[in-house]
Scaffold this motif. Structure first.
Motif, mmCIF file in Angstrom:
data_model
loop_
_atom_site.group_PDB
_atom_site.id
_atom_site.type_symbol
_atom_site.label_atom_id
_atom_site.label_comp_id
_atom_site.label_asym_id
_atom_site.label_seq_id
_atom_site.Cartn_x
_atom_site.Cartn_y
_atom_site.Cartn_z
ATOM 1 N N GLU A 62 8.787 53.001 -0.626
ATOM 2 C CA GLU A 62 8.215 54.291 -0.253
ATOM 3 C C GLU A 62 7.779 54.315 1.200
ATOM 4 O O GLU A 62 7.639 55.380 1.795
ATOM 5 N N ALA A 63 7.583 53.141 1.799
ATOM 6 C CA ALA A 63 7.157 53.053 3.198
ATOM 7 C C ALA A 63 8.335 52.837 4.142
ATOM 8 O O ALA A 63 8.138 52.696 5.345
ATOM 9 N N GLY A 64 9.539 52.778 3.607
ATOM 10 C CA GLY A 64 10.721 52.591 4.445
ATOM 11 C C GLY A 64 11.602 51.469 3.946
ATOM 12 O O GLY A 64 11.313 50.814 2.943
ATOM 13 N N VAL A 65 12.683 51.263 4.683
ATOM 14 C CA VAL A 65 13.698 50.278 4.311
ATOM 15 C C VAL A 65 13.369 48.928 4.937
ATOM 16 O O VAL A 65 12.940 48.842 6.086
ATOM 17 N N VAL A 66 13.602 47.858 4.150
ATOM 18 C CA VAL A 66 13.443 46.488 4.640
ATOM 19 C C VAL A 66 14.808 45.819 4.577
ATOM 20 O O VAL A 66 15.336 45.579 3.487
ATOM 21 N N PRO A 67 15.416 45.495 5.734
ATOM 22 C CA PRO A 67 16.684 44.768 5.716
ATOM 23 C C PRO A 67 16.483 43.338 5.195
ATOM 24 O O PRO A 67 15.449 42.711 5.452
#
Length: 162
Positions: A62-67
């Motif tokens: 929910e806080a963004g994408v983590v590669p």
């Protein structure tokens, strides 16, 4: 990094925890390390033994994408390194009386030996590195810290008279 970006980065780390547990389970037989990297941008690095290619992934939170980046070719898993370190500890404690801790660095795949000695002692330990690495069976890294000193004042009765 601004305050808002720092808050989002922390939120991504917290929200990724279940996904990290799943990665550890999925790659348990090959896992040589798993850690957060923050440069050039926040991502997770998964180090694996063997040469079998694993495509990079993304964890969506929910806080963004983590590669998630996979690096293969590690010499040993963290389980193997930890077992070897535990087996070698009695000998290491005899060879290095100043040893204060030992652990596996998942970022490098090395066994780290914490030594209560000043950094100036480095040459002494480097001279013994081959012997110590033969005992452990893997590369080691020494990390030095000055020996602890008594920071508590002696009782008044133990102080010299003036």
């Amino acid at each position: 990094m601004g305050l808002e970006e720092a808050r989002l980065a922390l939120a991504r780390e917290e929200l990724a925890v279940p996904h990290i547990s799943a990665l550890r389970s999925e790659f348990a037989e090959r896992l040589a390390g798993l850690f957060w990297a923050r440069s050039p941008a926040q991502h997770i690095v998964v180090r694996l033994t063997g040469d079998g290619y694993v495509a990079d992934r993304e964890i969506r939170t929910e806080a963004g994408v983590v590669p998630v980046r996979f690096v293969t070719g590690a010499a040993a898993t963290t389980v193997q390194l930890t077992a070897r370190l535990q087996a070698a500890m009695p000998v290491l404690q005899k060879l290095i009386p100043e040893i204060s801790g030992a652990w596996v660095d998942e970022t490098t795949g090395r066994i780290v030996l914490d030594v209560d000695a000043p950094q100036t002692s480095k040459h002494v330990y480097d001279a013994e590195r081959a012997t110590i690495e033969a005992v452990v069976g893997f590369p080691v890294e020494f990390r030095f810290s000055p020996p602890p000193t008594d920071l508590i004042s002696p009782p008044l009765s133990a102080r010299p008279a003036r």
